[in-house]
Scaffold this active site. Structure first.
Site, mmCIF file in Angstrom:
data_model
loop_
_atom_site.group_PDB
_atom_site.id
_atom_site.type_symbol
_atom_site.label_atom_id
_atom_site.label_comp_id
_atom_site.label_asym_id
_atom_site.label_seq_id
_atom_site.Cartn_x
_atom_site.Cartn_y
_atom_site.Cartn_z
ATOM 1 C CE LYS B 128 -18.043 25.263 -34.840
ATOM 2 N NZ LYS B 128 -16.946 26.025 -35.725
ATOM 3 C CB VAL B 155 -13.132 23.226 -29.720
ATOM 4 C CG1 VAL B 155 -14.277 24.487 -27.948
ATOM 5 C CG2 VAL B 155 -14.585 22.484 -29.816
ATOM 6 N N GLY B 209 -16.696 43.603 -41.097
ATOM 7 C CA GLY B 209 -15.592 42.104 -41.698
ATOM 8 C C GLY B 209 -15.849 40.900 -41.225
ATOM 9 C CD GLU B 212 -20.229 33.741 -41.206
ATOM 10 O OE1 GLU B 212 -20.877 33.328 -42.221
ATOM 11 O OE2 GLU B 212 -19.768 33.211 -40.760
ATOM 12 C CG ASP B 223 -19.309 29.346 -33.835
ATOM 13 O OD1 ASP B 223 -19.025 28.402 -33.957
ATOM 14 O OD2 ASP B 223 -18.505 29.908 -33.095
ATOM 15 C CE LYS B 227 -16.017 27.389 -31.904
ATOM 16 N NZ LYS B 227 -15.736 29.058 -31.557
#
Lengths: 346, 346
Positions: B128, B155, B209, B212, B223, B227
């Site tokens: 991105k 995106v 999982g 992060e 994030d 986007k």
């Protein structure tokens, strides 16, 4: 400068809306694509025809229909023509099939398109009939003759389902489709939900101008059935015809049923469902169903919605809210854009 | 037979998922497009590099990473390379920019793409950063050099937003975008809605999982901001950068606020909103907002959703449900398909 000569069969709501969008964007399209789009003929069933091999004045054609209700027989480009003669003899690059739908046969629209493709001409169809009855044959014919064959308008008007499937979902397998595809039954069921009777709802819809005198194509589920058939033929290679769909319309739905559903927290919608079974056979059904009121399919503002279940992209929903005539005209316009894109690099 | 030689920079989740989809469809693609896609180099930051100008064994490359955790230094095609050297010197047709995101600079990914386009090579980006910081420059560079520059994955992963805008929404003007674009904050807010504390939710996400160690890029709204920036740059010509977006993350959202919202019939979501104002300026905002629980945006099964407001098509919603890694790999794959389509007719 290359030209893209178009012959337009039928010139109702979709045709006029297409013409307006084309006129507004024509100059920019020529710059972008290096191909000049010109309309060389327009045929209508009862409002006369126009023809000029060097290109019609499209704005004037729209004006005549809107202000005079028909093409002026004194106008220099007035012509006596019929759709099949145009399809067979005129030197167009693209045939635009915008004639009224015959949902039970797909004719004569299918013959118009068949003729064009056999002549090596591109075809654009806003008419669902040929896609519902003859998709595989027409697609194979287009491929064999290296022609474009586009039909974005047939389901959810200009909302890009088929271009998306063709261009953006390559090698993705679709194994299930669900949707609400008919706006008229959405309106009727919504009004009945307010307590209006079926008959009074039909009357109101007719008075407001968005129900036809005979709305049975919508209320008997034929329109939704044709759309589901087209979706399944194109996205799932279903090789289906409308008569093979398990179809129930909404004329049997009573205000009492709608009320009882509401008490269970549900809304009744005319649902379309198509799937590929493990043995390779397909199942296709159109019928009123209860949808939970908090489900996104129950949204009353929606004009149409389709859920597409795929192997590589998971499930996608596409929802249409716009009911303006521009949406229908845009479907034809984007198909023409794609033909111009095709021509511009060849 | 034409070949399409690809150099892949970065080979994590997206790269491996792309490789699997390519391997599964390669033979059919060659038949359909008359162009053979081959990967000639793969560079990773810490797991070694492969290079063979005649084409790598992609299945073997994936196997080494999965079974051995890195490329085998004894393998015949093992090479010592770095991404910028590849971008600058190797004779590829398409550069695949799949390196990790630097959300604050878009580098070095932007330089990789810039280098490729200046050399007249096509570029595909799953990253991105370059789109959020340098979209206009890179797009103009691609155009000036007659190169493809595709970035579907950036995106909603492989959900076809950008190809749709490019191909199926030509000449349509977008004046507003609304969306929920970050899956991690969706998960956190949903868990907190069940009464789990913010800290315990992060802990659970890490254990499962999909969070992060440092989820601040998601929880601080970076994030989603990147986007929204990419969407607005591509669909609205906004010429925006992430630092210009009015951004509030979700770390300040308390379980009490979520509960109070629920009592009002609402759900808290990290909403992205972008619009073009009447004076031509733009407004872009990412912040937690209350959404009515019966709104389609409130659907808990959604991974992401975007509403696009247009002049000719009205409002459209596109909803993504699939979170499988195939969705990410598919974004890269479809971009490569489009490059092959481009090459096949030129």
């Amino acid at each position: 400068m290359k030209t893209c000569k178009m012959s337009v069969l039928g010139f109702g709501v979709a045709g006029k809306a297409f013409a307006r969008i084309l006129l507004a964007n024509r100059e920019q399209m020529i710059k972008d694509k290096g191909v000049e789009p010109i309309v060389i003929s327009i045929t209508t069933g009862s409002r006369g025809c126009l023809y000029n091999p060097d290109g019609l004045d499209l704005a004037e054609a729209v004006r005549q229909l809107e202000e005079e209700g028909k093409f002026n027989p004194e106008y220099k480009d007035y012509a006596v023509l019929d759709s099949m003669t145009v399809a067979e003899t005129i030197d167009y690059d693209v045939l635009l099939e915008l004639t009224p739908l015959n949902i039970f046969t797909g004719q004569p629209a299918a013959d118009h398109i068949r003729t064009a493709l056999k002549r090596g001409k591109h075809a654009v169809s806003a008419n669902k009939g040929p896609l519902a009855w003859y998709y595989k044959e027409l697609k194979d014919l287009a491929k064999a003759n290296s022609c474009c064959f586009f039909f974005e308008t047939t389901v959810m008007a200009g909302v890009p389902i088929f271009d998306m499937a063709d261009s953006s979902m390559q090698y993705c397998k679709v194994d299930k489709i669900e949707g609400i595809l008919n706006a008229t039954t959405n309106f009727i069921l919504k009004e009945m939900g307010k307590g209006t009777s079926y008959e009074d709802t039909l009357k109101m819809g007719r008075e407001r101008g968005f129900l036809e005198a005979d709305p049975s194509m919508d209320t008997d589920g034929w329109d939704a059935t044709a759309k589901l058939t087209v979706l399944m033929n194109v996205l799932m290679d279903a090789n289906l015809t409308p008569d093979k769909v398990d179809r129930t319309g909404i004329s049997g739905v009573t205000p009492e049923e709608i009320k009882a559903a509401a008490e269970r927290g549900n809304i009744i919608k005319l649902m379309c469902r198509g799937s590929k079974n493990a043995d390779g056979t397909i199942t296709a059904k159109v019928a009123p169903e209860e949808v939970p009121a908090n489900n996104s399919f129950a949204n009353d503002e929606l004009v149409a919605v389709v859920s597409i279940y795929t192997d590589l992209l998971g499930k996608l929903d596409i929802m249409q809210y716009g009911l303006e005539t521009s949406v229908t005209g845009y479907g034809v316009f984007i198909d023409v854009c794609r033909v111009l894109d095709w021509m511009s690099v060849r």
